[in-house]
Scaffold this motif. Structure first.
Motif: not given
Length: 159
Positions: A2-3, A6, A11-14, A16, A70-72
């Protein structure tokens, strides 16, 4: 993760890149398109904007290879290519300026063989964006592909 976990892990959401999931995802792409257009296409008359939006799902999306970022799992940007042409690139307004567009263009050039893009002349930000990525103006049309009064600059990769 979860946020809060993280954030603690540093680490931030990556983001893709991936292929579009097809018609099931088109509604979200329209939302991204609308957000991007409202932020960047101030020159479009409302009737023209609504007309273009009404054609996205049935006419425009099926004609291109769609790549999404997208991110997550949340789509924030997408591109559409056909042959060696980048036909569309839209980044949600709240995701602008963070590299999504640059990454999508680089992917389109490197992986999809894109060498050309048409850009609305009135969208000066987009013209600068593509120029910084190695595209040069090679032609101009007084109207867009549907005959509307929005001049297009035809740009090609300088490589």
């Amino acid at each position: 993760m979860d946020e809060s976990t993280r954030a603690k892990a540093g680490s931030a959401p990556r983001p893709r890149l991936r292929d579009c999931l097809g018609p099931a995802e088109y509604g979200r792409l329209v939302e991204v398109w609308r957000s991007a257009v409202m932020a960047t296409h101030h020159f479009l008359a409302e009737a023209d904007r609504a007309d273009i939006e009404s054609r996205l799902i049935d006419r425009y999306f099926p004609q291109v290879t769609l790549t999404v970022m997208d991110i997550d799992g949340e789509v924030i940007a997408f591109s559409g290519t056909a042959g060696d042409s980048l036909e569309m690139l839209f980044v949600a307004a709240d995701a602008r300026g963070r590299g999504a567009g640059s990454e999508l263009v680089a992917h389109a050039v490197r992986e999809q063989g894109v060498r050309r893009v048409d850009v609305n002349e009135q969208n000066e930000q987009a013209v600068r964006f593509y120029t910084r990525r190695g595209f040069v103006v090679v032609g101009r049309s007084d109207q867009d592909e549907a005959g509307r009064p929005y001049p297009l600059l035809h740009m090609a990769s300088a490589e």
